[in-house]
Design an enzyme around this catalytic site. Structure first.
Site, PDB file in Angstrom:
ATOM      1  N   SER A 182       0.469   3.522  -3.718  1.00 23.50           N
ATOM      2  CA  SER A 182       0.212   4.363  -4.637  1.00 23.50           C
ATOM      3  C   SER A 182       1.091   5.454  -5.287  1.00 23.50           C
ATOM      4  CB  SER A 182      -0.427   5.496  -3.787  1.00 23.50           C
ATOM      5  OG  SER A 182      -0.067   6.008  -2.260  1.00 23.50           O
ATOM      6  N   ASP A 217       1.547   7.888   2.203  1.00 23.86           N
ATOM      7  CA  ASP A 217       2.822   7.187   2.905  1.00 23.86           C
ATOM      8  C   ASP A 217       3.613   6.680   1.466  1.00 23.86           C
ATOM      9  OD1 ASP A 217       0.770   5.613   2.262  1.00 23.86           O
ATOM     10  OD2 ASP A 217       0.478   4.192   3.846  1.00 23.86           O
ATOM     11  N   ASP A 240       4.313   2.767   0.680  1.00 23.48           N
ATOM     12  CA  ASP A 240       4.525   1.208   0.619  1.00 23.48           C
ATOM     13  C   ASP A 240       6.307   0.990  -0.094  1.00 23.48           C
ATOM     14  OD1 ASP A 240       2.148   1.002   1.684  1.00 23.48           O
ATOM     15  OD2 ASP A 240       1.266   1.462   0.524  1.00 23.48           O
ATOM     16  N   ASP A 249       5.994   2.625   5.434  1.00 20.93           N
ATOM     17  CA  ASP A 249       5.134   1.220   5.815  1.00 20.93           C
ATOM     18  C   ASP A 249       6.174  -0.030   5.076  1.00 20.93           C
ATOM     19  OD1 ASP A 249       3.378   1.609   7.071  1.00 20.93           O
ATOM     20  OD2 ASP A 249       1.574   1.585   5.880  1.00 20.93           O
ATOM     21  N   LYS A 307      -9.970   7.978  -5.627  1.00 21.27           N
ATOM     22  CA  LYS A 307      -9.245   8.418  -4.444  1.00 21.27           C
ATOM     23  C   LYS A 307      -9.794   9.527  -3.423  1.00 21.27           C
ATOM     24  CE  LYS A 307      -5.103   7.377  -3.967  1.00 21.27           C
ATOM     25  NZ  LYS A 307      -4.571   6.326  -3.179  1.00 21.27           N
ATOM     26  N   TYR A 335     -13.193   5.210   1.692  1.00 20.61           N
ATOM     27  CA  TYR A 335     -11.236   4.610   1.816  1.00 20.61           C
ATOM     28  C   TYR A 335     -10.344   4.359   2.947  1.00 20.61           C
ATOM     29  CZ  TYR A 335      -6.945   5.269  -0.727  1.00 20.61           C
ATOM     30  OH  TYR A 335      -5.171   4.713  -1.588  1.00 20.61           O
TER      31      TYR A 335
END
Length: 523
Positions: free
Chosen positions: A105, A116, A118, A170, A231, A240
C-alpha cells in the site's frame, strides 16, 4: 558479474523464447467520462474519505520517510558486519550495500494512518537470508525505538516484523548475485529473476507487482482514490484479510485496477459503483487479469495456467498477478468465503444503485458489517501463552491456520456456513499480554428458505470435534510450542456472547470514524 549495472541485461527469461498467454482480455467497456451528477457524487465521496480518516497527516508522512532512511542505514550496517565477520577484504566491506524498496500500500500510494510499511531489502549474494535476519534481529533488539520484534522464517515469504518508532514494518530480504548492489538497481525487468535464487522470487515480486499495477492503470490518481474506497469498504464489511480466506491488499489492488482499465475515463465515484456492478456479474472462477501472461519455454518458474496444472484448476476466485511468473494471489479464498464475498458485493451494488438514484448517501455503502448479530452461533477460538512475546508468535501462527479450520468445517459439514471474523479480541479480565480470541460465525445453509436456520445439537458436537482435531494439529506443527501455550475451542450462542467483544468492537468502529479528528489530513 555485471555488478555495477542497474539495468540487467540478458538472463534466464530473455535468453529463451517467451510466449504470451491471452485469457480473453477485453477492451474498455465504456470510454464515457463523468457527467455533472458524477462530478457532484465524486466531491461527496472525497469529503466522505477525508472525514473517515483514510489520509495520513503530513507529519506522519515525513516520519515514515525518516524511519525508512534509518532502516536503510541499519540494514547496510548489518550487511557490512556480516561481510566483515566472514573475512572479506576491507574494500569489499566498504562497498557492501543494500537497497530498500517499499511495496504494498505504501508503494501504491494508498496507505493510511497507522498502516504498516511492506519493505523489500535487496542485498549481496554473500549475505544469505538467515544470516541477514539473524544479525538484523540482534541489532534491532538492542534499540529502544524497536518493539514487537518477530522473525518468521517458515512462511511462503520469510519476514522480519517489528515496530520502529511506532510504525509497523514488514521487512523481507532477497540476496542478488551481485558483489556490489547498485543504488539504482532496477527490479522491473524480468531479467532480474536470473540473478536471484528461485526461493527469493516471491520476495521480489511484491515490489514488482505494485510497480506493474501503476503502469497498467490509465489514471493513477483515480486508481488510488478508488482503491482507498474499496480498502475502507473491505475493512468495514469484514472482507480485508488474505490470511483468513478473504482478500488482501494486492487482491483489492488488482480488482480495482481491472475496473479502471474497463472504464478508463471514469472518476472514482463512477469506478466504485462500476466495481460492484462488474464483480457481482463476474463468472467465477474466470480469472481477473490485467495483462496477458508471459511464460518462458525453459519453465524455470510455474506460471498460473489451469489448462496445464491441476492445482490451478481448483482456484475458486483467481486474481492473477501481472508480472512474470504470474500467480493466483487469492489462493486462500475458499468456496465458503467466496460466497460471503459475493453476498457483500451484492450489498455494495444495491447501495451504489441507491446513491446513483439520489436515494442514498456514501455512508450507507460503508456501514460496518454487524458480524456479531449475523449468526445464531459462534465458534470461539481462545489462544493463550505465558507472556507477551510468546503470545505474539503463537497467536500469529494460529491466525495463519484459521483458513484451514474454515476448510475443515466446509468439507466435514456441508450443511454449515462458516464465516471467520478478521479481527482478534481480548478479554480485559485476563492480561492482554497472555490471551486473545478469534471468532467464526456458524449457521446452517439457508437453501430455499430466507429464515434463519439454527444449528442442531449433533452438528454442534461434530463441529467441536473438528475444532479439537484442528487444535491438536496446530500444537503439533508449531515449531516453538511450549506447555504454557494453549488453544481451545467452544461454541457460544449469540445471546451469550461475552461483553468484551462488543466493547472492543465499539472501539474498533470509533477508531475508523475519528481518525480524521486526530490528524491533520494531507488532502
Amino acid at each position: 558479474m555485471g555488478e555495477s549495472k542497474s539495468k540487467i541485461g540478458d538472463s534466464t527469461l530473455s535468453r529463451h523464447k517467451a510466449t504470451t498467454i491471452q485469457f480473453d482480455l477485453t477492451k474498455p467497456l465504456s470510454l464515457s467520462g463523468p457527467s455533472n451528477a458524477d462530478i457532484r457524487r465524486n466531491a461527496m465521496l472525497h469529503k466522505f474519505l477525508i472525514t473517515s480518516g483514510v489520509y495520513e497527516s503530513l507529519e506522519e508522512t515525513e516520519r515514515r520517510e525518516e524511519v525508512l532512511a534509518q532502516i536503510r542505514q541499519i540494514a547496510k550496517d548489518c550487511v557490512k558486519q556480516v561481510t566483515s565477520e566472514k573475512g572479506y577484504s576491507s574494500k569489499w566491506v566498504k562497498n557492501a550495500n543494500v537497497v530498500i524498496f517499499p511495496y504494498g500500500s505504501y508503494r501504491l500510494g494508498v496507505h493510511g494512518p497507522g498502516a504498516d510499511i511492506d519493505t523489500l531489502c535487496v542485498g549481496p549474494y554473500n549475505v544469505r537470508l538467515q544470516e541477514f535476519f539473524s544479525y538484523l534481529h540482534k541489532i534491532l533488539a538492542k534499540m529502544d525505538e524497536v518493539t514487537n520484534l518477530q522473525t518468521i522464517l517458515d512462511s511462503y515469504v520469510p519476514v522480519l516484523k517489528f515496530k520502529f518508532q511506532g510504525i509497523l514494518i514488514d521487512l523481507v530480504y532477497a540476496p542478488i548475485y551481485f558483489r556490489i548492489v547498485p543504488n539504482d538497481l532496477d527490479l522491473s525487468h524480468n531479467s532480474v529473476l536470473g540473478y536471484v535464487d528461485k526461493k527469493a522470487v516471491p520476495s521480489l515480486n511484491g515490489y514488482r507487482v505494485a510497480n506493474k499495477i501503476l503502469e497498467l492503470v490509465p489514471n493513477v490518481e483515480n486508481f488510488r482514490t478508488t482503491l482507498r474506497c474499496l480498502k475502507l469498504w473491505g475493512n468495514r464489511r469484514g472482507l480485508y484479510s488474505n490470511v483468513t480466506g478473504f482478500l488482501g491488499g494486492i487482491n483489492w489492488a488488482i480488482l480495482v485496477a481491472r475496473v479502471c482499465q474497463l472504464y478508463p475515463n471514469a472518476n472514482p465515484s463512477m469506478l466504485v459503483c462500476r466495481f460492484f456492478r462488474v464483480y457481482t456479474e463476474w463468472k467465477w472462477p474466470n480469472p481477473v487479469m490485467l495483462c496477458p501472461l508471459v511464460e518462458s519455454n525453459r519453465r524455470r518458474f510455474h506460471v498460473w495456467d489451469p489448462r496445464k496444472y491441476l492445482k490451478d484448476r481448483t482456484s475458486v476466485m483467481p486474481i492473477i498477478t501481472p508480472v512474470y511468473p504470474s500467480t493466483n494471489s487469492s489462493y486462500n479464498v475458499s468456496t465458503t468465503t467466496l460466497n460471503i464475498i459475493k453476498d457483500q458485493f451484492e450489498f455494495g451494488k444495491k447501495m451504489c444503485e441507491q446513491i446513483e438514484l439520489r436515494n442514498g448517501q456514501w455512508d450507507s455503502l460503508f456501514e460496518f458489517y454487524p458480524f456479531f448479530e449475523a449468526y445464531p452461533c459462534y465458534l470461539l477460538i481462545n489462544v493463550s501463552a505465558s507472556d507477551e512475546e510468546d503470545l505474539l508468535d503463537w497467536k500469529g501462527f494460529v491466525k495463519s491456520r484459521l483458513m484451514k479450520l474454515t476448510l475443515k468445517i466446509e468439507r466435514a459439514h456441508e450443511k454449515l456456513q462458516c464465516h471467520p471474523c478478521t479481527n482478534a479480541y481480548t478479554d480485559e479480565s485476563i492480561s492482554p499480554a497472555r490471551h486473545c480470541a478469534f471468532f467464526m460465525g456458524l449457521k446452517r445453509k439457508k437453501e430455499e428458505t430466507t429464515e434463519e436456520v439454527h444449528m442442531q445439537t449433533n452438528e454442534e458436537v461434530n463441529v467441536l470435534a473438528t475444532g479439537a482435531q484442528f487444535a491438536d494439529e496446530v500444537k503439533g506443527r508449531y515449531p516453538n510450542w511450549k506447555q504454557t501455550m494453549d488453544i481451545n475451542l467452544n461454541l457460544v450462542r449469540r445471546e451469550e456472547m461475552p461483553s468484551y467483544v462488543f466493547r472492543q468492537q465499539s472501539v474498533y468502529m470509533l477508531s475508523f470514524k475519528q481518525l480524521s479528528k486526530l490528524t491533520n489530513v494531507t488532502k
